[in-house]
Design a protein around this motif. Structure first.
Motif, PDB file in Angstrom:
ATOM      1  N   UNK A   1       1.129  10.150  -5.756  1.00 14.07           N
ATOM      2  CA  UNK A   1      -0.262  10.630  -5.714  1.00 14.07           C
ATOM      3  C   UNK A   1      -1.139   9.698  -6.571  1.00 14.07           C
ATOM      4  N   UNK A   2      -2.212   9.203  -6.008  1.00 16.34           N
ATOM      5  CA  UNK A   2      -3.086   8.249  -6.699  1.00 16.34           C
ATOM      6  C   UNK A   2      -4.365   8.952  -7.143  1.00 16.34           C
ATOM      7  N   UNK A   3      -4.739   8.718  -8.394  1.00 15.62           N
ATOM      8  CA  UNK A   3      -5.962   9.295  -8.958  1.00 15.62           C
ATOM      9  C   UNK A   3      -6.843   8.173  -9.490  1.00 15.62           C
ATOM     10  N   UNK A   4      -8.112   8.220  -9.158  1.00 16.53           N
ATOM     11  CA  UNK A   4      -9.092   7.247  -9.653  1.00 16.53           C
ATOM     12  C   UNK A   4      -9.987   7.925 -10.691  1.00 16.53           C
ATOM     13  N   UNK A   5     -10.215   7.247 -11.820  1.00 14.71           N
ATOM     14  CA  UNK A   5     -11.020   7.819 -12.897  1.00 14.71           C
ATOM     15  C   UNK A   5     -12.237   6.944 -13.182  1.00 14.71           C
ATOM     16  N   UNK A  35     -14.984   1.696  -4.530  1.00 11.39           N
ATOM     17  CA  UNK A  35     -13.900   1.032  -3.792  1.00 11.39           C
ATOM     18  C   UNK A  35     -12.537   1.476  -4.308  1.00 11.39           C
ATOM     19  N   UNK A  36     -12.400   1.612  -5.624  1.00 11.28           N
ATOM     20  CA  UNK A  36     -11.102   2.054  -6.147  1.00 11.28           C
ATOM     21  C   UNK A  36     -10.853   3.515  -5.802  1.00 11.28           C
ATOM     22  N   UNK A  37     -11.921   4.314  -5.774  1.00 14.80           N
ATOM     23  CA  UNK A  37     -11.771   5.728  -5.412  1.00 14.80           C
ATOM     24  C   UNK A  37     -11.315   5.879  -3.961  1.00 14.80           C
ATOM     25  N   UNK A  38     -11.715   4.941  -3.112  1.00 19.14           N
ATOM     26  CA  UNK A  38     -11.318   4.996  -1.705  1.00 19.14           C
ATOM     27  C   UNK A  38      -9.805   4.807  -1.528  1.00 19.14           C
ATOM     28  N   UNK A  39      -9.143   4.277  -2.557  1.00 16.05           N
ATOM     29  CA  UNK A  39      -7.700   4.080  -2.509  1.00 16.05           C
ATOM     30  C   UNK A  39      -6.931   5.301  -3.009  1.00 16.05           C
ATOM     31  N   UNK A  40      -7.662   6.279  -3.547  1.00 11.43           N
ATOM     32  CA  UNK A  40      -7.030   7.390  -4.261  1.00 11.43           C
ATOM     33  C   UNK A  40      -7.077   8.700  -3.474  1.00 11.43           C
ATOM     34  N   UNK A  41      -6.206   9.617  -3.888  1.00  8.69           N
ATOM     35  CA  UNK A  41      -6.182  10.966  -3.324  1.00  8.69           C
ATOM     36  C   UNK A  41      -7.142  11.900  -4.047  1.00  8.69           C
ATOM     37  N   UNK A  42      -7.381  11.625  -5.330  1.00  7.45           N
ATOM     38  CA  UNK A  42      -8.280  12.436  -6.148  1.00  7.45           C
ATOM     39  C   UNK A  42      -9.174  11.516  -6.979  1.00  7.45           C
ATOM     40  N   UNK A 207      -1.625  -4.442  -4.546  1.00 10.26           N
ATOM     41  CA  UNK A 207      -0.579  -3.985  -5.470  1.00 10.26           C
ATOM     42  C   UNK A 207       0.081  -2.720  -4.940  1.00 10.26           C
ATOM     43  N   UNK A 208      -0.739  -1.776  -4.494  1.00  7.24           N
ATOM     44  CA  UNK A 208      -0.204  -0.509  -3.979  1.00  7.24           C
ATOM     45  C   UNK A 208       0.682  -0.761  -2.759  1.00  7.24           C
TER      46      UNK A 208
END
Length: 215
Positions: A1-5, A35-42, A207-208
């Motif tokens: 699960x990926x989270x962007x902060x 852009x980083x948030x677009x890679x995340x689930x939350x 990287x992901x």
């Protein structure tokens, strides 16, 4: 699960509020944060949320960065991120607070001036619930960007590295810092503590995709 902060991506830390704590180019990170948030689930938001009666406030910028004698507010700062002010607002182009999945408001108590988003206090005793929330969501990768690199971003990253069994990636293009010397020291400390520092969201995406672990 990926989270962007998004760490303290507020107008107070940008040239939009020159009389507060303007960080050079602090208002230019929105595209990378999105852009980083677009890679995340939350997606998580943190904000400085200060009182006009804060005990660490000084009027003269020359009196900044002096010891306060307070246990939970180590040094003095000029007025910034006062709740309800323009500086308190998120940068234009970011979501509304209610559109994030989790929010942390820091420094509401007049005697507290924390830097990291995981604890209300410098002593790291009073949790904001962020670490526990990340654990409840099964976070395996956390992507961090925001303001400023050498204070709140650094402290948040170091707290996250100690707080759970996950990888922490810092998006360099989504961060801006105050002083070149302390910024360099912050990058070194984050890296040496185990953070993965990547240039931008595009590199984070690579990287992901290249990891054998399924985030």
């Amino acid at each position: 699960m990926i989270v962007s902060i998004d760490v303290d991506a507020q107008k107070t830390f940008s040239p939009l509020c020159p009389n507060e704590l303007p960080v050079n180019e602090g208002d230019t990170i929105v595209a990378e944060l999105n852009a980083q948030a677009a890679l995340a689930d939350f997606r998580v938001m943190t904000k400085d949320a200060h009182s006009p009666s804060a005990k660490w406030l000084v009027q003269n910028p020359e009196e900044m960065l002096k010891p306060t004698g307070l246990k939970e507010a180590d040094i003095t700062w000029v007025s910034h991120a006062i709740v309800g002010s323009r500086g308190y607002e998120l940068l234009d182009g970011l979501p509304l607070a209610q559109d994030y999945d989790y929010c942390v408001w820091k420094g509401v108590d007049p005697e507290f001036h924390p830097y990291g988003a995981c604890y209300h206090d410098i002593s790291e005793k009073l949790s904001t619930g962020l670490i526990e929330w990340l654990q409840s969501k099964g976070a395996t990768l956390i992507i961090v960007g925001g303001l400023a690199t050498d204070y709140c971003v650094k402290s948040t990253v170091l707290q996250l590295l100690k707080g759970g069994n996950w990888k922490v990636v810092v998006n360099a293009s989504a961060c801006r810092g105050i002083d070149p010397e302390t910024v360099e020291a912050a990058w070194n400390e984050m890296y040496e503590s185990g953070a993965i520092v990547l240039e931008n969201a595009q590199e984070i995406d690579k990287f992901i995709k290249n990891q054998k672990v399924n985030f």
